[in-house]
Enzyme design. Structure first.
Site, mmCIF file in Angstrom:
data_model
loop_
_atom_site.group_PDB
_atom_site.id
_atom_site.type_symbol
_atom_site.label_atom_id
_atom_site.label_comp_id
_atom_site.label_asym_id
_atom_site.label_seq_id
_atom_site.Cartn_x
_atom_site.Cartn_y
_atom_site.Cartn_z
ATOM 1 N N HIS A 111 0.934 -1.197 0.093
ATOM 2 C CA HIS A 111 -0.163 0.047 0.152
ATOM 3 C C HIS A 111 0.868 1.217 0.112
ATOM 4 O O HIS A 111 1.859 1.461 0.777
ATOM 5 C CB HIS A 111 -1.086 0.105 1.382
ATOM 6 C CG HIS A 111 -1.908 -1.195 1.309
ATOM 7 N ND1 HIS A 111 -1.450 -2.397 1.770
ATOM 8 C CD2 HIS A 111 -3.209 -1.138 1.079
ATOM 9 C CE1 HIS A 111 -2.610 -3.151 1.657
ATOM 10 N NE2 HIS A 111 -3.633 -2.334 1.159
ATOM 11 N N LYS A 136 -1.557 -8.259 -3.817
ATOM 12 C CA LYS A 136 -2.487 -7.016 -3.948
ATOM 13 C C LYS A 136 -1.682 -5.744 -4.060
ATOM 14 O O LYS A 136 -0.707 -5.451 -3.228
ATOM 15 C CB LYS A 136 -3.356 -6.809 -2.719
ATOM 16 C CG LYS A 136 -4.062 -5.596 -2.669
ATOM 17 C CD LYS A 136 -4.862 -5.517 -1.397
ATOM 18 C CE LYS A 136 -5.754 -4.466 -1.241
ATOM 19 N NZ LYS A 136 -6.484 -4.174 0.075
ATOM 20 N N LYS A 282 -15.647 17.918 -25.600
ATOM 21 C CA LYS A 282 -16.618 17.438 -26.764
ATOM 22 C C LYS A 282 -15.948 18.528 -27.957
ATOM 23 O O LYS A 282 -15.989 17.887 -29.154
ATOM 24 C CB LYS A 282 -17.919 18.005 -26.545
ATOM 25 C CG LYS A 282 -18.627 17.128 -25.743
ATOM 26 C CD LYS A 282 -19.970 17.386 -25.594
ATOM 27 C CE LYS A 282 -20.603 16.467 -24.558
ATOM 28 N NZ LYS A 282 -22.284 16.525 -24.403
#
Length: 500
Positions: A111, A136, A282
């Site tokens: 982590h 992990k 856009k």
């Protein structure tokens, strides 16, 4: 599998929430015993197990709440293994101190709450030496490039890997892990308890992303924008994919302004088949297209990109058609009619000067309306007005315009800022005005509430959103969208925010 993370201060609450998660259909539960305010009583907690568990006692530096000393924590992990928990989470710097025992599978974890190290692959290789069953990797990913690097660890690792990029930029890593061999992903269960930024809720993964259907053959689609967490495009498209039995998933990508080229580069390896484009991209996406339909050329905006078999990005504008249809039907026109548009000779005030405003302003002009553009930034209003061939007014003058139709193309009033409105009450100078708000989340915006109070005709952005999404779906799949399913899904998602 979906593993729900459960952390409560009391033993009874922990067990109760675990049982509720099992009843809701959780495959696996991560029990965060570091959240308990008293010393964990493992025999009590593990007496009855409604689901298999991942046993975790997370330290503070790794994002946990463990209050005791380290030796006590390690002893607790050993005790859990001795009691036969299905999985135990062992941080990479302590995994070598705890030996394998029984059938408990070892999750060797790393982590990093600060960043994603440049040498993250070296970290994985170190974890591979620590007798893992699963690795992990959970790191803070401030950029999409970091998140992409983390996700790719699942594709290259020697052991099954759970890649998690924490933060809004990394939401997609929690969904796509299954495509690259991740044995499970983590989800929240109680919305009031957030264990990591970007962690989706169990219901979202199960219902909105069809997580359990994702495999190595799943085709990937996206919706890009900033902000993007509010978007309901994933929910309605994924519901439609599920309804038609299509192995596809659409997920959000947070792409900041100016980050389009990086997005396209960083996600090339994912093989995206297409993506929806929203604020603020856009217009900026157009130079990056290899092909574009006439509506994109005409409006200067693109809200849909399809990647063809040769890898070419083809741009479309479904906003344009959807907005015009929604507005004309809302004004009483019969859908599909060849008669004159009800917009002919109408005075229309368009608020905004972005991609949606450009599309709608051009559509209005083509239908014979007299358009006035108004935007917070006068230079953008002026540029769009010159482009369309219409007039503009300053933002401070917007309430003085006498209009038959008002169209809001700004994000003002969008969730979570639901009390905001782009127009003051004084703007409604007479009854019978048509007010069309392109914001769809919430369905009943403050602008539309004001409109109804002053006897105006209010047209919600929900209809436009569904229409443009159905057109996108056809472009993505070649099939007609199950519109009833999309509408029902949208209503369900908007439910908590709907107010009449």
């Amino acid at each position: 599998m979906i593993c729900v993370t459960i952390g409560r201060g009391r033993h009874s609450s922990l067990i109760e929430e675990w049982q509720a998660a099992a009843k809701a259909g959780a495959d696996l539960a991560e029990l965060r015993v570091d959240c308990l305010r008293r010393d964990p009583d493992l025999k009590r907690i593990l007496a009855e197990r409604p689901t298999p568990i991942v046993f975790t006692a997370r330290r503070g530096p790794d994002g946990g709440l463990w209050r005791g000393n380290e030796e006590k924590r390690l002893q607790l992990l050993r005790e859990a293994i001795a009691l036969g928990v299905e999985y135990v989470d062992l941080e990479h710097d302590v995994a070598g101190k705890i030996r394998r025992f029984g059938k408990t599978k070892r999750i060797v974890s790393y982590h990093n709450l600060k960043n994603t190290p440049a040498d993250i692959q070296d970290v994985v290789e170190e974890c591979e030496k620590l007798d893992p069953d699963i690795i992990k990797i959970a790191t803070n990913a401030p950029t999409l490039a970091d998140a992409s690097r983390v996700l790719r660890l699942g594709e290259t690792g020697k052991f099954p890997t759970i890649p998690i990029a924490m933060g809004e930029s990394g939401v997609f890593t929690r969904i796509f892990g299954a495509k690259f061999g991740s044995p499970f992903t983590y989800a929240g269960f109680n919305p009031e308890r957030v264990f990591a930024v970007g962690m989706p809720q169990f219901g979202e993964l199960k219902n909105d992303y069809n997580y359990r259907r994702i495999d190595d053959r799943t085709e990937i689609y996206g919706v890009i924008g900033d902000p993007i967490g509010h978007s309901l495009s994933p929910a309605i498209h994924n519901a439609a994919f599920r309804e038609l039995g299509l192995n596809k998933v659409l997920v959000p990508f947070q792409v900041p302004q100016g980050g389009l080229e990086s997005f396209l580069t960083d996600t090339t390896w994912l093989g995206l088949k297409g993506f929806s484009v929203t604020i603020p991209h856009k217009e900026a996406i157009i130079p990056l297209l290899q092909q574009k339909e006439n509506a994109v050329e005409r409006t200067g905006a693109c809200n849909t990109v399809v990647v063809d078999a040769e890898g070419r990005r083809c741009g479309f504008n479904t906003d344009y058609r959807a907005a015009m249809d929604s507005l004309e039907v809302g004004m009483g026109s019969v859908e599909g009619s060849d008669g004159p548009s009800p917009l002919v000779d109408k005075q229309v005030l368009v608020l905004g000067a972005g991609g949606v405003a450009r599309s709608i302003a051009r559509g209005l002009s083509r239908r014979g309306a007299h358009v006035t553009i108004c935007n917070r930034h006068d230079e953008r209003s002026t540029a769009l007005a010159e482009e369309v061939g219409c007039r503009m007014v300053t933002w401070s003058q917007r309430a003085t315009v006498i209009a038959d139709v008002i169209v809001n193309c700004t994000p003002v009033g969008m969730h979570p800022n639901v009390d905001d409105t782009p127009l003051p009450p004084s703007a409604f100078q007479r009854t019978g005005i048509i007010v069309f708000d392109t914001v769809y989340h919430p369905e009943h915006t403050m602008l539309l509430k004001l409109a109804r109070e002053r006897q105006a005709v209010a047209i919600s952005g929900v209809d436009m959103f569904l229409r443009q999404a159905a057109l996108q779906f056809k472009l993505y799949t070649g099939q007609d969208a199950p519109l009833d399913v999309m509408r029902a899904t949208l209503k369900r998602k908007l439910g908590p925010l709907r107010e009449d």
